[in-house]
Motif scaffolding. Structure first.
Motif, PDB file in Angstrom:
ATOM      1  N   GLY A 113      12.531  82.677 -37.682  1.00  0.00           N
ATOM      2  CA  GLY A 113      13.918  83.111 -37.671  1.00  0.00           C
ATOM      3  C   GLY A 113      14.643  82.766 -38.957  1.00  0.00           C
ATOM      4  N   ARG A 114      15.772  82.038 -38.852  1.00  0.00           N
ATOM      5  CA  ARG A 114      16.545  81.657 -40.035  1.00  0.00           C
ATOM      6  C   ARG A 114      15.933  80.478 -40.781  1.00  0.00           C
ATOM      7  NH1 ARG A 114      20.037  83.109 -35.974  1.00  0.00           N
ATOM      8  NH2 ARG A 114      21.615  84.687 -36.479  1.00  0.00           N
ATOM      9  N   ARG A 115      14.863  79.920 -40.251  1.00  0.00           N
ATOM     10  CA  ARG A 115      14.131  78.814 -40.871  1.00  0.00           C
ATOM     11  C   ARG A 115      15.052  77.645 -41.222  1.00  0.00           C
ATOM     12  NH1 ARG A 115      10.192  81.108 -45.410  1.00  0.00           N
ATOM     13  NH2 ARG A 115       9.709  78.883 -45.429  1.00  0.00           N
ATOM     14  N   PRO A 116      15.771  77.116 -40.247  1.00  0.00           N
ATOM     15  CA  PRO A 116      16.652  75.979 -40.545  1.00  0.00           C
ATOM     16  C   PRO A 116      15.833  74.705 -40.783  1.00  0.00           C
ATOM     17  CG  PRO A 116      16.592  76.367 -38.193  1.00  0.00           C
ATOM     18  CD  PRO A 116      15.811  77.495 -38.830  1.00  0.00           C
ATOM     19  N   VAL A 117      16.439  73.784 -41.506  1.00  0.00           N
ATOM     20  CA  VAL A 117      15.870  72.441 -41.689  1.00  0.00           C
ATOM     21  C   VAL A 117      16.806  71.481 -40.972  1.00  0.00           C
ATOM     22  CG1 VAL A 117      15.225  70.651 -43.329  1.00  0.00           C
ATOM     23  CG2 VAL A 117      14.828  73.067 -43.894  1.00  0.00           C
ATOM     24  N   ILE A 118      16.288  70.820 -39.962  1.00  0.00           N
ATOM     25  CA  ILE A 118      17.120  69.930 -39.154  1.00  0.00           C
ATOM     26  C   ILE A 118      16.576  68.507 -39.217  1.00  0.00           C
ATOM     27  CG2 ILE A 118      17.870  71.753 -37.581  1.00  0.00           C
ATOM     28  CD1 ILE A 118      15.784  70.881 -35.615  1.00  0.00           C
ATOM     29  N   GLU A 119      17.466  67.553 -39.032  1.00  0.00           N
ATOM     30  CA  GLU A 119      17.071  66.143 -39.015  1.00  0.00           C
ATOM     31  C   GLU A 119      17.400  65.581 -37.633  1.00  0.00           C
ATOM     32  OE1 GLU A 119      18.266  62.097 -41.365  1.00  0.00           O
ATOM     33  OE2 GLU A 119      17.940  63.909 -42.569  1.00  0.00           O
ATOM     34  N   VAL A 120      16.388  65.010 -36.992  1.00  0.00           N
ATOM     35  CA  VAL A 120      16.558  64.534 -35.621  1.00  0.00           C
ATOM     36  C   VAL A 120      16.034  63.110 -35.510  1.00  0.00           C
ATOM     37  CG1 VAL A 120      16.397  66.842 -34.614  1.00  0.00           C
ATOM     38  CG2 VAL A 120      14.330  65.470 -34.906  1.00  0.00           C
ATOM     39  N   THR A 121      16.420  62.462 -34.432  1.00  0.00           N
ATOM     40  CA  THR A 121      15.945  61.110 -34.130  1.00  0.00           C
ATOM     41  C   THR A 121      14.719  61.186 -33.225  1.00  0.00           C
ATOM     42  OG1 THR A 121      18.193  60.230 -34.273  1.00  0.00           O
ATOM     43  CG2 THR A 121      16.566  58.889 -33.099  1.00  0.00           C
ATOM     44  N   VAL A 122      13.767  60.332 -33.486  1.00  0.00           N
ATOM     45  CA  VAL A 122      12.603  60.235 -32.602  1.00  0.00           C
ATOM     46  C   VAL A 122      13.056  59.521 -31.332  1.00  0.00           C
ATOM     47  CG1 VAL A 122      10.270  59.338 -32.306  1.00  0.00           C
ATOM     48  CG2 VAL A 122      11.004  60.202 -34.547  1.00  0.00           C
ATOM     49  N   ALA A 123      13.119  60.270 -30.246  1.00  0.00           N
ATOM     50  CA  ALA A 123      13.642  59.717 -28.995  1.00  0.00           C
ATOM     51  C   ALA A 123      12.596  58.922 -28.226  1.00  0.00           C
ATOM     52  CB  ALA A 123      14.174  60.844 -28.113  1.00  0.00           C
ATOM     53  N   GLY A 124      11.340  59.175 -28.480  1.00  0.00           N
ATOM     54  CA  GLY A 124      10.290  58.460 -27.757  1.00  0.00           C
ATOM     55  C   GLY A 124       8.923  58.965 -28.154  1.00  0.00           C
ATOM     56  N   VAL A 125       7.895  58.317 -27.617  1.00  0.00           N
ATOM     57  CA  VAL A 125       6.507  58.675 -27.888  1.00  0.00           C
ATOM     58  C   VAL A 125       5.817  58.932 -26.563  1.00  0.00           C
ATOM     59  CG1 VAL A 125       4.300  57.905 -28.838  1.00  0.00           C
ATOM     60  CG2 VAL A 125       6.433  57.349 -30.026  1.00  0.00           C
ATOM     61  N   ALA A 126       5.174  60.080 -26.468  1.00  0.00           N
ATOM     62  CA  ALA A 126       4.449  60.461 -25.250  1.00  0.00           C
ATOM     63  C   ALA A 126       2.960  60.201 -25.437  1.00  0.00           C
ATOM     64  CB  ALA A 126       4.692  61.935 -24.930  1.00  0.00           C
ATOM     65  N   GLU A 127       2.279  59.943 -24.340  1.00  0.00           N
ATOM     66  CA  GLU A 127       0.836  59.741 -24.380  1.00  0.00           C
ATOM     67  C   GLU A 127       0.175  61.080 -24.690  1.00  0.00           C
ATOM     68  OE1 GLU A 127      -2.680  57.627 -24.308  1.00  0.00           O
ATOM     69  OE2 GLU A 127      -0.608  56.924 -24.277  1.00  0.00           O
ATOM     70  N   THR A 128      -0.620  61.100 -25.752  1.00  0.00           N
ATOM     71  CA  THR A 128      -1.259  62.340 -26.175  1.00  0.00           C
ATOM     72  C   THR A 128      -2.629  62.457 -25.542  1.00  0.00           C
ATOM     73  OG1 THR A 128      -0.121  62.257 -28.291  1.00  0.00           O
ATOM     74  CG2 THR A 128      -2.045  63.678 -28.141  1.00  0.00           C
ATOM     75  N   LEU A 129      -2.902  63.599 -24.951  1.00  0.00           N
ATOM     76  CA  LEU A 129      -4.237  63.883 -24.443  1.00  0.00           C
ATOM     77  C   LEU A 129      -4.871  65.036 -25.220  1.00  0.00           C
ATOM     78  CD1 LEU A 129      -3.525  63.589 -20.606  1.00  0.00           C
ATOM     79  CD2 LEU A 129      -4.552  61.881 -22.108  1.00  0.00           C
ATOM     80  N   ILE A 130      -4.120  66.132 -25.329  1.00  0.00           N
ATOM     81  CA  ILE A 130      -4.615  67.298 -26.059  1.00  0.00           C
ATOM     82  C   ILE A 130      -3.595  67.668 -27.119  1.00  0.00           C
ATOM     83  CG2 ILE A 130      -5.385  69.687 -25.894  1.00  0.00           C
ATOM     84  CD1 ILE A 130      -7.160  67.759 -24.395  1.00  0.00           C
ATOM     85  N   GLY A 131      -4.044  67.793 -28.360  1.00  0.00           N
ATOM     86  CA  GLY A 131      -3.180  68.223 -29.437  1.00  0.00           C
ATOM     87  C   GLY A 131      -2.234  67.140 -29.926  1.00  0.00           C
ATOM     88  N   SER A 132      -1.300  67.561 -30.784  1.00  0.00           N
ATOM     89  CA  SER A 132      -0.291  66.660 -31.343  1.00  0.00           C
ATOM     90  C   SER A 132       1.077  67.286 -31.116  1.00  0.00           C
ATOM     91  CB  SER A 132      -0.551  66.448 -32.844  1.00  0.00           C
ATOM     92  OG  SER A 132      -1.817  65.867 -33.049  1.00  0.00           O
TER      93      SER A 132
END
Length: 788
Positions: free
Chosen positions: A572-591
Motif C-alpha cells: 500500500g502506502r508503505r508507511p514506516v512505523i515505530e512500535v513498542t514490543v509488547a511481549g514475546v510469544a512462544e514460537t513453534l512454526i516460523g517467526s
C-alpha cells in the motif's frame, strides 16, 4: 619377516576380536557422525551453489504493481547490476479431480525466443514451449508427480478471474523453487502448490500486462554492494507500485534451504563432537583397563630383554590397530551415510544433480581424535607399569587391604549373602574404576535420552501447533485486502461455525543494525482460531499499543518487551512505523509478529480491511462449503488444516528428520557398545578370580552373579546421572535442529527417559547373557594355570 612382538600383536587381536571389534565400532560411529554431517553440509552447499550458477538464479528480486518495459533500462544503469530480466507473474488456481479445494499456483512468463537471461528452468521431461502456442505451459515437476500428470495432459487454471485450458508441454524444475510452498505458508506441499511457466505474450495478455512487467530480476557484478542496489531499485520502482526489492538471502526458497543448511552446520558442530567424545572416553577407559590386565605379560617381555620403548611400541600398535581401524570404518560408512542422506535431500529439494564432497579435514579430525584418545589412555597406564622391574611386574598386583572395612563387613554379613558382599567390596575397592564405568554408561544413556527427546519434540511441535496455536479447520486468503463485511458473508455460509479475520502485510522489522524481512499479522484482540501463546502455552491477548513477537524473531532482532522496533511496511502506502514490543510469544512454526488488526489498519490508513480469515466448519458439510468458496472470485487460496498438518509432518520427517532418526539409531548402538564393553572388560579382568570361585565350590550361577551383580550396580548408578546429562545434551541438540522457520523445543519427555533407561537395561541384560555364556564355559585348569 614378522617380528615376535608383531606376531603376538596379531594373536592378541584375534584372541580379543569380539571386544576389539566392539570398541572399533563405537569409535567408528563417532567418526561416522562427523564425516557424514560434514559431507552432508558440503554436498548441500555446493549442489545449491552449482545449481544457482548453472541456471543463473537472480541475486535481486523486485516485485511491483506494473511498470512499462522501458523502466528495465533504468535498472540496468544501476552501478553493480550485471543483467536485468523483466517478467510477468500472477496467482492462479488449478482445479483437478480429487481435490477438495483448488491448488494454488504461481504463473511466470518466459521470453518467446531462447532461454531467459536469469532464472532459467531445467527440463525434466517433455519439451520447452512453442512460441506460437499460447495454450502451452511448463509445469513444476513436483506438482505433476503428486497428481500423476504427464507431458501432453491438459489442465484448467483460473487466472485473473478467467478460466483457461492449457496443454502441458514439459515438466521442469527451477532453482528458485527448490522449496515450493503456497503463498503465505511456510511448509512445502507439492500436492497443493504448482508453478506454471507460459510464453510472455500469453501471460501478459491474461494479466493485462502488455508491454509491461510486474517483477524485475537482477544479477550483480562481483563485489557489488547488494544494499545499495536494493535502495536504487526501490527508488526507481516506487512510482510504479514497488513492493520492495529484496536479495537472494530473503527469497523464500533459498531462505528455507539456507536455514536447513545452517541448522545442519550447527548440528554438525554439536552432535558429532558429543558422539566422538563419548567414543573417545570409552576407548580411553577400555584401553587403560586392558593394559592393566596385561601387567604380567609386560613384565615377562621385559624379562626376555625387550626395552620399555619396544614393549610400549607394541602396545601402542595394539591401541592404534583398534582406534585406526574403527576410524577407517567410520570414514567409510560416514561417506556412504552422507551420500545416502544427501540423496534424500536431493529428492526433497528437487536438485537435478548432486555434488557430493567431504572436507578432508573431517577425516583428519575423526582419525586424529580417535588416535589421540587411545594414545592418551595407553601412555598414562604404560608409564605406571614401566616403572616396575620385570620381577615385580610379573607378579600379580598385591591384593587390596580390607582390614579397615571390618566393621562394615560385620554389618553386611548380617544383611547380604557372600556373593553380594563380594560385589560391593569390588566396587568399594576401586572407586575410580567404578566411577569411570558409571560415567561411560551414563554418557551413552545421555545420547539416547537426547535423541529420543528430540524425536519426541518434533512430534510435540506439530501437535502443539495444530491444537494450541492454529485451531482452525480452514484458512482463507484473498487476492487483495477486502472490506471486513466479507466476514459477515462467510458467517452466513451453512456449516461455517466460526470465522476469525486477519490482516497480513509484508514488512521489514528493524532494531538498529538487525533486520528481518517477514510480515505482520493483524489479529483480533482475543483470537480463538489462531493464537499467540506464551512460554506456559497459555493464550496471549493481542494488545492495542504494541507488537507481539515470536521468540525466534525476538532473539534474532535482539529485542525484549518494552524495546522500540521500526517496521517498514511493504504494501500500500508503505508507511514506516515505530512500535513498542509488547511481549514475546512462544514460537513453534516460523517467526511471526502480531498486532491488533485495528491498529495495523490504522497505520496503513486502510480501516476495516482483511486479508483472509480462519474458519471452523462442520466436517459433514465441508463439500458444500468448499464448493461455495471455489465460486468466490476474491479467494486466492484455501488451505485445509489437515493437509497443512500432513505437509508439516512431511517436513519434520524429511531432511532434518531423517538425520535425527539416524542419530537415534547410532545412539542406541553406542549405548549398547558401552555397556557390552564394560561387561567384557570386567570379565577379562576377573576371569582368574571367577575360576578360583568355581574351584572352591561356587556354582556357575553364583560365580556369574559376582561379575554381573557389579555390572548391574554400575548400570543402576548410571541411570540417574545419564538422565541429568541427557537433559542438557538434549538442549544442545534441540538448538542444533532449530531454525528460523521452525523451532524444536527442549522438552522434558518422561517417555524419552523411560525409553533410554529401558535401552540401557536391555543392553545390560543382553551383554550379561553374552558374558554369562563365557563364564559358564571357563576352562578352570587353563585359566588358573600360571603363564610360563
Amino acid at each position: 619377516m614378522v617380528s615376535p612382538l608383531d606376531a603376538k600383536l596379531g594373536r592378541d587381536l584375534w584372541r580379543m576380536k569380539g571386544q576389539a571389534l566392539a570398541i572399533a565400532v563405537v569409535v567408528g560411529l563417532g567418526v561416522l557422525m562427523l564425516v557424514m554431517m560434514d559431507g552432508l553440509v558440503n554436498s548441500l552447499t555446493e549442489t545449491r551453489d552449482a545449481y544457482y550458477a548453472r541456471y543463473r538464479l537472480a541475486q535481486v528480486f523486485a516485485p511491483l504493481k506494473r511498470a512499462p518495459d522501458r523502466v528495465l533500462d533504468d535498472l540496468r544503469a544501476i552501478p553493480g547490476v550485471a543483467a536485468v530480466e523483466g517478467r510477468v507473474t500472477g496467482g492462479a488456481l488449478i482445479d483437478l479431480p480429487g481435490l477438495a479445494v483448488p491448488a494454488r499456483a504461481e504463473a511466470i512468463s518466459l521470453p518467446p525466443h531462447g532461454p531467459p537471461r536469469l532464472n532459467a528452468v531445467h527440463l525434466a521431461r517433455g519439451r520447452l514451449l512453442d512460441p506460437t502456442r499460447a495454450d502451452e505451459i511448463l509445469l513444476l515437476n513436483g506438482f505433476a508427480k503428486a497428481h500423476g500428470l504427464e507431458p501432453g495432459d491438459r489442465i484448467a487454471a483460473t487466472m485473473n478471474g478467467a478460466r483457461r485450458d492449457f496443454r502441458i508441454a514439459g515438466l521442469v524444475e527451477a532453482p528458485e523453487f527448490l522449496f515450493s510452498a503456497p503463498p503465505g505458508e511456510l511448509m512445502p506441499d507439492d500436492s497443493r502448490f504448482a508453478v506454471i511457466w507460459m510464453n510472455h505474450s500469453a501471460l501478459a495478455a491474461a494479466y493485462d500486462m502488455d508491454g509491461a512487467f510486474n517483477e524485475a530480476l537482477l544479477s550483480l557484478t562481483r563485489g557489488a554492494e547488494t544494499q545499495a542496489v536494493l535502495a536504487a531499485a526501490d527508488r526507481i520502482l516506487e512510482p510504479y507500485g514497488g513492493l520492495g526489492a529484496y536479495g537472494l538471502k530473503d527469497q523464500i526458497s533459498n531462505r528455507f534451504i539456507t536455514e536447513e543448511i545452517a541448522g545442519l552446520v550447527v548440528t554438525s558442530h554439536v552432535v558429532p563432537p558429543v558422539f566422538l567424545a563419548v567414543a573417545a572416553f570409552l576407548l580411553n577407559i577400555v584401553v587403560s583397563r586392558m593394559i592393566r590386565a596385561e601387567r604380567e605379560q609386560i613384565g615377562l617381555l621385559k624379562a626376555f630383554g625387550y626395552t620399555s620403548f619396544e614393549v610400549g611400541l607394541h602396545y601402542f600398535k595394539f591401541i592404534m590397530a583398534i582406534a585406526v581401524g574403527g576410524a577407517m570404518l567410520g570414514c567409510l560408512f560416514g561417506v556412504i551415510g552422507g551420500r545416502s542422506l544427501a540423496t534424500v535431500y536431493q529428492i526433497y529439494y528437487k536438485f537435478p544433480f548432486l555434488v557430493f564432497r567431504v572436507d578432508p579435514a573431517a577425516f583428519v579430525t575423526g582419525v586424529a581424535a580417535s588416535v589421540l584418545a587411545a594414545a592418551a589412555g595407553g601412555i598414562l597406564v604404560l608409564r605406571g607399569v614401566f616403572t616396575l622391574t620385570p620381577a615385580v611386574a610379573m607378579r600379580a598386583a598385591a591384593p587390596a587391604d580390607y582390614s579397615r572395612a571390618a566393621a562394615m563387613g560385620g554389618i553386611l554379613r548380617t544383611l547380604l549373602d557372600q556373593p553380594s558382599r563380594m560385589v560391593l567390596r569390588r566396587i568399594a575397592r576401586e572407586p575410580l574404576r567404578t566411577l569411570l564405568a558409571v560415567i561411560g554408561i551414563a554418557a551413552g544413556m545421555a545420547i539416547s535420552v537426547a535423541m529420543v527427546n528430540v524425536t519426541a519434540a518434533f512430534d510435540i511441535t506439530v501437535e502443539r501447533n495444530f491444537t494450541l496455536v492454529d485451531r482452525s479447520d480452514v484458512t482463507l486468503a484473498f487476492i487483495e485486502p477486502l472490506p471486513d463485511r466479507v466476514i459477515h458473508d462467510l458467517r452466513r455460509i451453512a456449516g461455517v461455525i466460526e470465522v476469525e479475520p486477519f490482516r497480513s502485510v509484508p514488512a521489514v522489522l528493524r532494531n538498529g543494525p538487525q533486520s528481518y524481512r517477514g510480515g505482520i499479522s493483524g489479529l483480533v484482540a482475543e483470537p480463538r482460531l489462531n493464537r499467540a501463546v506464551g512460554a506456559d502455552l497459555a493464550p496471549l491477548p493481542i494488545r492495542e499499543d504494541g507488537v507481539l513477537l515470536g521468540s525466534a524473531l525476538a532473539e534474532l532482532l535482539g529485542v525484549a518487551p518494552g524495546d522500540r522496533l521500526e517496521i517498514e511496511v511493504r504494501e500500500g502506502r508503505r508507511p514506516v512505523i515505530e512500535v513498542t514490543v509488547a511481549g514475546v510469544a512462544e514460537t513453534l512454526i516460523g517467526s511471526p509478529a502480531y498486532m491488533r488488526i485495528e491498529a495495523l489498519n490504522r497505520a496503513l490508513k486502510e480501516p476495516g480491511r482483511v486479508s483472509g480469515a480462519w474458519l471452523r466448519i462442520d466436517a459433514a458439510q465441508s463439500g458444500e462449503i468448499f464448493r461455495k468458496l471455489r465460486g468466490m472470485p476474491a479467494v486466492a487460496g484455501v488451505t485445509v488444516a489437515t493437509e497443512a498438518r500432513a505437509a508439516l509432518e512431511k517436513v519434520m520427517d524429511s531432511g532434518a528428520g531423517a538425520v535425527r532418526y539416524l542419530m537415534t539409531a547410532i545412539a542406541a548402538v553406542i549405548t549398547f557398545g558401552i555397556v557390552y564393553n564394560s561387561a567384557r572388560i570386567a570379565f577379562a579382568e576377573r576371569a582368574r578370580d571367577l575360576a578360583s570361585l568355581r574351584a572352591i565350590g561356587f556354582t556357575r550361577a553364583e560365580a556369574a552373579f559376582v561379575l554381573l551383580g557389579e555390572l548391574a550396580v554400575i548400570i543402576l548408578l548410571a541411570l540417574p546421572i545419564g538422565a541429568v546429562l541427557g537433559y542438557f545434551m538434549g538442549e544442545a541438540v534441540s538448538a542444533g535442529f532449530s531454525t528460523d522457520l521452525y523451532r524444536v523445543p527442549a522438552l522434558f519427555v518422561p517417555e524419552g527417559y523411560g525409553a533410554a533407561a529401558a535401552a540401557v537395561l536391555l543392553a545390560g541384560m543382553v551383554s550379561g547373557w553374552l558374558v554369562k555364556r563365557d563364564v559358564d564355559r571357563l576352562d578352570l585348569v587353563a585359566t588358573l594355570k600360571a603363564r610360563e
